[in-house]
Design an enzyme around this catalytic site. Structure first.
Site, mmCIF file in Angstrom:
data_model
loop_
_atom_site.group_PDB
_atom_site.id
_atom_site.type_symbol
_atom_site.label_atom_id
_atom_site.label_comp_id
_atom_site.label_asym_id
_atom_site.label_seq_id
_atom_site.Cartn_x
_atom_site.Cartn_y
_atom_site.Cartn_z
ATOM 1 N N ASN A 1 28.229 -28.533 75.429
ATOM 2 C CA ASN A 1 27.725 -27.496 76.315
ATOM 3 C C ASN A 1 27.059 -28.206 77.482
ATOM 4 O O ASN A 1 26.217 -29.062 77.285
ATOM 5 C CB ASN A 1 26.714 -26.630 75.534
ATOM 6 C CG ASN A 1 25.834 -25.785 76.437
ATOM 7 O OD1 ASN A 1 24.616 -25.958 76.469
ATOM 8 N ND2 ASN A 1 26.440 -24.901 77.192
ATOM 9 N N HIS B 1 30.989 -29.801 69.143
ATOM 10 C CA HIS B 1 30.372 -28.805 70.011
ATOM 11 C C HIS B 1 29.905 -29.510 71.273
ATOM 12 O O HIS B 1 29.375 -30.613 71.216
ATOM 13 C CB HIS B 1 29.154 -28.184 69.309
ATOM 14 C CG HIS B 1 28.182 -27.529 70.267
ATOM 15 N ND1 HIS B 1 26.934 -28.069 70.543
ATOM 16 C CD2 HIS B 1 28.285 -26.414 71.031
ATOM 17 C CE1 HIS B 1 26.313 -27.289 71.422
ATOM 18 N NE2 HIS B 1 27.103 -26.282 71.727
#
Lengths: 388, 388
Positions: free
Chosen positions: B195, B193
């Site tokens: 971001n 992940h």
């Protein structure tokens, strides 16, 4: 084990004299014991042993319980006029009754029964089945807890309209409830959820605020209007027995509560839902809650019996799993009970999360084809309707 | 279409005289167009067609973009000294670069590219793959939004320590970010992940508060210490280039953020995480964010290459699905970005929920057997460790 039977015998003899629960309870109990040996409650103590000598004008019926009660049974019986004890007895017995019925669909897979205690007081009984023939995952739990409610939570209750609760201090509380989600394997059998609970707050020495809350609701994967009508009509019967205005009011509340807001769709086809119910009086509300609890089996079991052996294929299973993803979204993002549980230090997470399905799926921008059976359900989730 | 080309020509002619990115941008561009035709972006306008002739003193490199940018490209280039434009260009191009690399593992299944616009302004580009050979479900998204931030949110930012923000009124904001979760099929390939985001708030006419936030973290199903070390060392390199104190600080922050509190375990083996970063100055923080964004491929791709073809069976798949259930729990219950998105009216839910795996499972009280490979991972999730 034989010690148990003796105690049981006495209990039933006593109850027999009241002529209420004898046949059903007796049969139920013997069945439990037969079942118990292998499946249910190895830790069940002979808790009925002395009830012969206790008085009981009350409605304490523990004939279907799967294990020892959380609060000592003698205590429940000795103070059987107290609502907290009556409610605990009711939910514990109801749990047993429902588990036995569900178990009858599963000759090979047994419900696990976990009786657990909290070090702060109270505990619960978690009954769960996984990988059954009929039930992919399902649980019926009870919990009974007491302690001090932090003032932040007290103030929240005040803010919810309970202005008789004094602000700004921790208060002793008691809460008990039964709660259940059953996720069947066959996509033609709907998922059911129910939860009935009682809450008591000691607002001044020996002065209590109390209320009940709960509901039962249905989440089908395919829409069978007759099934939904049957389900709602059983709930309506339970409501009507107590107050003719309840069904419509609580049906609406249910439609408003079980909404997956970020998707602008309902979780299922509703049922009833209510909270903070403390009128007209404690006995009457309790009677209503008992009617609701007792309507779980007649409202849901026929749907299992009718649909559990229907044929289905990959497409139906995939759709069921996608809808189960939505169920997960609702429970983890919106459900107040789940959120409260997850954020409460020391709560029993595994008991809270038994509401989740065994398997869930997500697919980007899935939309059922217009005119399909999946779409028929989808339309109803977008626009809740009246079933009766 | 041709009207745009004219504008583009002029813009590029202007930048060309500044002579910095010409060659690289040009080469990159031709590649994009070759790929685009079949896979990526049917709606991409030929906006780079004349970049050979463009000037570019800025770091606006759009050579890898998959579609038109959200903010008009002319606007991005014309105001290329503004951080909001530099960041939008960076994330849009990074998205393209990463998607192309991931696509190279999937000869048969194509990433879907959805460019969407919000009626309130801004929009995003969602790129998602499902049912791939290597990637079971994965997405790399960007979003670019602006509007008025409600005073409740403004006050929350103040409460977080940004005391220079005036309280009690709505303020104009701009936010853009790239965010991604990749769930591979093989249980030996970890989920990743990342971001990276930029936020700007106009606190007084033409006076802006701004900050960056982001991170990259890894969620393996089986622990390969070498893989984890490789991953962390690439992140450390990206940190060290900018500030030698960053890695340790942001590694700790990551371990503290990605915790499934109700289970008292970490989601994975960490990485880096930071928020509200506005020092030492805007250019330096942007450089750091670029280093981080550019470290995604070198930190993760070798783990795919090494593990994607390893053999596995039912047991490994079941464990992966259970851990994916935990991933769902974290994202729906705790992740601030997800929660904020779900509760914001009008947000694009399908883009937010691409972070969820395709399939997740739950089993009551599952505990890996002591000594097993599953248990080895579990221990690390319970007690985050230093990898370097």
């Amino acid at each position: 084990m034989f010690r148990n039977l003796k105690g049981t015998l006495y209990t039933f003899a006593k109850r027999n004299s009241e002529g209420i629960f004898c046949g059903v309870a007796g049969t139920g109990l013997l069945t439990v014991y037969a079942v118990n040996k292998d499946n249910f409650s190895p830790d069940k103590k002979p808790h009925h042993a002395f009830s012969l000598f206790s008085s009981s004008s009350s409605d304490i019926d523990l004939s279907d319980c799967l294990t020892n009660t959380i609060t000592d049974e003698n205590e429940l019986r000795a103070n059987s006029s107290q609502m907290k004890n009556r409610m605990e007895a009711f939910i514990t017995n109801l749990q047993g009754k429902i588990i036995k019925k569900l178990q009858s669909f599963e000759p090979e897979t047994k419900f696990k029964v976990d009786r657990w205690l909290r070090k702060e007081g109270g505990g619960g009984i978690t009954c769960i089945i996984e990988d059954g023939q009929v039930f992919e995952r399902g649980a019926v739990n009870i919990s009974v807890v007491s302690g001090m409610l932090p003032k932040a939570a007290v103030n929240e209750m005040r803010a919810r309209g309970k202005t008789s609760i004094p602000a700004g201090k921790d208060l002793p509380f008691f809460a008990c409830g039964i709660s259940s989600v059953i996720h069947p394997r066959n996509p033609y059998v709907p998922t059911v959820h129910f939860n009935y609970r009682y809450f008591e707050l000691e607002v001044a020495p020996n002065k209590f605020e109390w209320w009940f809350g709960g509901g039962t609701d249905l989440t089908p994967y395919y829409l069978d209007e007759n099934d939904v009508k049957h389900f709602h009509s059983e709930l309506k019967k339970a409501c009507d027995k107590n107050d003719k205005s309840y069904y419509l009011k609580f049906k609406k509340w249910c439609d408003e509560y079980f909404v997956i807001s970020h998707r602008n769709e309902c979780r299922g086809v509703g049922g009833i839902f209510f909270d903070d119910l403390d009128k007209p009086d404690q006995d009457k509300v309790f009677e209503f809650v008992k009617s609701c609890g007792n309507s779980v089996l007649p409202s849901y079991i026929p749907l299992i019996e009718k649909n559990k052996d229907k044929g289905y294929g990959y497409k139906e299973r995939e759709w069921q799993l996608l809808r189960r993803g939505r169920y997960v979204e609702f429970n983890l993002v919106y459900d107040r009970g789940t959120k409260f549980g997850l954020l409460t230090p020391g709560s029993r997470i595994e008991s809270i999360l038994v509401s989740l399905p065994q398997t869930a799926k997500w697919t980007y921008k899935h939309e059922p084809e217009v005119g399909s059976e999946e779409h028929k359900l989808f339309q109803v989730l977008k626009n809740p309707k009246d079933w009766l």
